[in-house]
Motif scaffolding. Structure first.
Motif, mmCIF file in Angstrom:
data_model
loop_
_atom_site.group_PDB
_atom_site.id
_atom_site.type_symbol
_atom_site.label_atom_id
_atom_site.label_comp_id
_atom_site.label_asym_id
_atom_site.label_seq_id
_atom_site.Cartn_x
_atom_site.Cartn_y
_atom_site.Cartn_z
ATOM 1 N N GLU A 1 0.845 -1.192 0.000
ATOM 2 C CA GLU A 1 0.000 0.000 0.000
ATOM 3 C C GLU A 1 0.884 1.247 0.000
ATOM 4 O OE1 GLU A 1 -3.386 2.132 2.875
ATOM 5 O OE2 GLU A 1 -2.348 0.308 3.514
ATOM 6 N N LEU B 1 0.536 5.281 0.894
ATOM 7 C CA LEU B 1 -0.234 6.423 1.384
ATOM 8 C C LEU B 1 0.140 7.627 0.531
ATOM 9 C CD1 LEU B 1 0.200 5.910 5.246
ATOM 10 C CD2 LEU B 1 -1.325 4.746 3.638
ATOM 11 N N CYS C 1 -7.627 11.377 4.971
ATOM 12 C CA CYS C 1 -7.793 10.478 3.831
ATOM 13 C C CYS C 1 -8.362 9.126 4.257
ATOM 14 C CB CYS C 1 -6.447 10.251 3.137
ATOM 15 S SG CYS C 1 -5.631 11.781 2.635
ATOM 16 N N TYR D 1 -5.237 7.935 7.488
ATOM 17 C CA TYR D 1 -4.034 8.765 7.482
ATOM 18 C C TYR D 1 -4.399 10.165 7.017
ATOM 19 C CZ TYR D 1 -3.538 8.412 2.337
ATOM 20 O OH TYR D 1 -3.730 8.490 0.985
ATOM 21 N N THR E 1 -0.376 9.084 10.616
ATOM 22 C CA THR E 1 -1.145 7.839 10.524
ATOM 23 C C THR E 1 -1.861 7.572 11.839
ATOM 24 O OG1 THR E 1 0.841 6.579 11.123
ATOM 25 C CG2 THR E 1 0.333 6.790 8.777
#
Length: 675
Positions: A78, A80, A119, A123, A140
């Protein structure tokens, strides 16, 4: 051309206004463009949130940073900052003051506009826009642990700009990411970046129109430091028809093990990720500072502003001051009845000198103990006698130690030596800034504070706000200091009029000035036992005013300082922290003039590179009234004999102008008092 390229690359779909984000097309989770303006409206940051999170900035309509991608790549795959889904956008305008501890100002004005983009995925990204700086960070809010494979941080410029680049060069044991963090600047265009080379922060880029951009970081807690490199295509990025020169962040991978190599503790292998950390945290600030005039960089506070607030409520025991230091002068005292060296008698002599000149500390550098075991004290040292003698004279003792020894022994060493009366530790040979090393500096600061001990970090990277968070950290090297000129024939005068605009923006800088053997280009030579410095005597005096160092060293030996008592008295009169800082003039790598205030007294320092020059100081920084100034200036023959100087007393008043003549490698220093 720069502006046209910038406008083309940053074309937005709508007009936006200061501090007010616009999420297009206006529904939660949709990609969009955002804009944040500085409080004075001159600096504008554009954020594009979509398939890739990007930011850009312009000031006065001139491009500063072109669209640059940012993101945190997790070990899970993933990222961010990729395929961003905004759930909420919040703006905030802050206008406040705070009181720094042991700093060059007694008050810092902190004013900015902030945008927080929350978001999907737990995060956020926070952008802060000041009148003279931009900063962003990831936050985060996840359970458990995060493994950061890499961080994407880009700084794209509109042209092949000239830069002051501190290239990493002295790999410890031949391994990258292990070095002393001591280097001169390569003054080159971005396109001339050396192949397979990394640069330290801070790094300065001249973007034209008299503007400079300095790249920094702050609040680097439990995370590796950032290096810079050209992007993967060695600078060339094509966005439609525009061409940009980009810098990217690079980070030391997480160390899986380490072993002693002499007194260095060097990782043998590193992981395929840069950090292993908690899932709920603030990540470091990525920062650019921008100046319209070079001199503005001399009073920048952005790293202090962004650092985590102090962890200590009682700081009354943290005393800055000047230090008689032994190592640079190789314990070379003379005209005594004992053998000089690493022994009790010599250190009592240093204490006598410190007391006679109203200094606050001595440092006992390498040799007082075993490098790897701080409980094994040299048989020539009666440490308790030295500490007690210092206490009688009002002089504190600071002990040198390797990072390796401190890491192994701090839980027992700190309380033991604090109980004996030691005031602090100079911790050396860290030589890394991976996550483990940086986390260690925070742990050491915390445990030293618990024992009420000061910390001076050497063999380390630049500060990134730790001296604000843990104010007992009152010294940081991360600079190619005077010690290098025991063995290096390099351009010292140009370097000392570069670092105040660049390295010093990161925080305190333990350059260790004070050489009384001063040399011209023609007369200089490296000498380990009786070292000299390039440039004039007055340049050395001015460094005590210009260089930020709450724990400031007198690097030469007591015998020679006593022979040069007039200069020593002046040095001893200069505080190591101030109430106000006023940049007067300057150009990176060429010259500078800077004023500090402490109470009602002012201290002014000016320095030049190898070019002799004449500058005018406007005394309008003084309050109304009349003043007397004790001035040390280059002698008429300082171009032939760099020790030549003249001391004089002059009267000045607000609004007056002083014409200063600086010899090659020269300096000018003044202590101004009201009458």
């Amino acid at each position: 051309m720069r502006t046209l390229l910038f406008l083309f690359a940053c074309l937005l779909d709508t007009a936006l206004f200061a501090g007010k984000p616009a999420n297009l097309p206006g529904t939660p989770g949709a990609p969009g463009n955002y804009e944040v303006k500085s409080p004075d409206g001159s600096l504008v940051v554009h954020i594009q949130a979509g398939a890739q999170l990007q930011w850009s900035a312009d000031q006065d309509g001139q491009p500063v940073i072109l669209p640059s991608a940012i993101g945190l790549q997790l070990q899970t795959g993933e990222t961010l900052g990729a395929n961003v889904k905004i759930t909420d956008a919040k703006t905030e305008n802050v206008n406040t003051d705070f009181t720094p501890i042991n700093y060059k100002k007694s008050t810092i004005h902190d004013q900015y506009a902030q945008l927080t983009l929350n978001c999907k995925g737990d995060y956020s990204i926070i952008f802060r826009v000041y009148n003279d700086a931009v900063a962003y960070r990831f936050v985060t809010k996840r359970n458990g642990e995060l493994i950061i494979k890499n961080e994407e941080a880009n700084f794209n410029f509109a042209a092949d700009d000239r830069a002051f680049i501190p290239i990493q060069w002295d790999y410890r044991r031949g391994k990258i990411f292990n070095s002393s963090f001591e280097n001169l600047y390569r003054e080159i265009n971005l396109s001339q970046w050396p192949k397979d080379s990394l640069a330290f922060l801070p790094l300065l880029v001249d973007i034209g129109a008299n503007k400079k951009v300095v790249i920094l970081e702050s609040d680097l807690d439990d995370y590796p430091g950032m290096y810079l490199d050209l992007n993967a295509t060695r600078g060339l990025i094509r966005a439609s028809d525009s061409v940009r020169w980009g810098l990217k962040g690079v980070y030391a991978p997480y160390p899986l093990d380490a072993a002693l190599a002499g007194i260095n503790y060097i990782p043998g292998s590193r992981a395929g990720y840069i950090a292993k950390t908690t899932g709920s945290r603030n990540f470091p600030w990525r920062v650019i500072a921008i100046s319209r005039q070079d001199k503005d960089l001399l009073s920048q506070d952005i790293v202090q502003k962004l650092a985590a607030p102090p962890k200590l409520s009682d700081v009354s025991w943290i005393k800055p001051g000047q230090v008689a230091w032994d190592w640079w002068n190789n314990w070379n005292i003379t005209h005594v009845d004992f053998k000089a060296g690493i022994n009790t008698e010599t250190y009592k002599y240093y204490i006598d000198f410190a007391a006679a000149n109203h200094l606050q500390y001595i440092v006992m550098d390498e040799g007082w103990s075993n490098d790897l075991d701080l409980f094994k004290v040299s048989r020539n040292i009666d440490l308790q006698q030295i500490i007690d003698y210092g206490k009688q004279k009002g002089i504190g003792v600071i002990l040198w130690a390797t990072w390796y020894a401190i890491n192994r022994q701090m839980d027992s060493v700190f309380p033991h030596y604090a109980a004996m009366g030691v005031k602090g530790f100079k911790i050396d040979f860290i030589d890394r800034d991976d996550q483990v090393a940086i986390a260690s500096t925070y742990v050491i600061a915390q445990k030293a504070a618990a024992a009420k001990l000061l910390v001076d970090y050497h063999g380390t990277s630049k500060p990134t706000g730790l001296p604000r968070t843990w104010p007992n950290v009152i010294g940081y090297e991360g600079v190619k200091g005077l010690e290098n000129f025991k063995w290096a024939d390099e351009d010292q005068p140009r370097y000392v009029v570069s670092i105040p605009f660049i390295r010093m923006m990161a925080g305190p800088m333990d350059y260790t000035p004070g050489a009384m053997r001063n040399a011209t280009k023609a007369t200089y030579r490296p000498v380990n036992n009786n070292p000299m410095a390039k440039g004039t005597r007055c340049q050395q005096l001015a460094e005590y005013i210009v260089f930020d160092a709450p724990l400031q060293m007198l690097s030469d030996n007591p015998t020679i300082y006593m022979k040069e008592q007039e200069c020593t008295d002046f040095i001893a009169s200069i505080p190591t922290t101030f109430d106000e800082t006023v940049p007067l003039d300057g150009k990176v790598g060429e010259y500078l003039a800077l004023a500090h205030r402490k109470g009602k007294d002012w201290f002014v320092g000016a320095m030049t590179n190898w070019d002799a020059r004449e500058i005018t100081i406007d005394c309008s920084f003084l309050p109304e009234g009349h003043y007397v100034a004790e001035v040390f200036k280059d002698g008429v023959n300082a171009d032939r004999d760099a020790t030549d100087y003249k001391k004089e007393t002059i009267r000045i008043q607000r609004g007056g102008k002083l014409t200063i003549r600086l010899a090659p490698g020269g300096g000018w220093a003044a202590h101004i008092r009201p009458v």
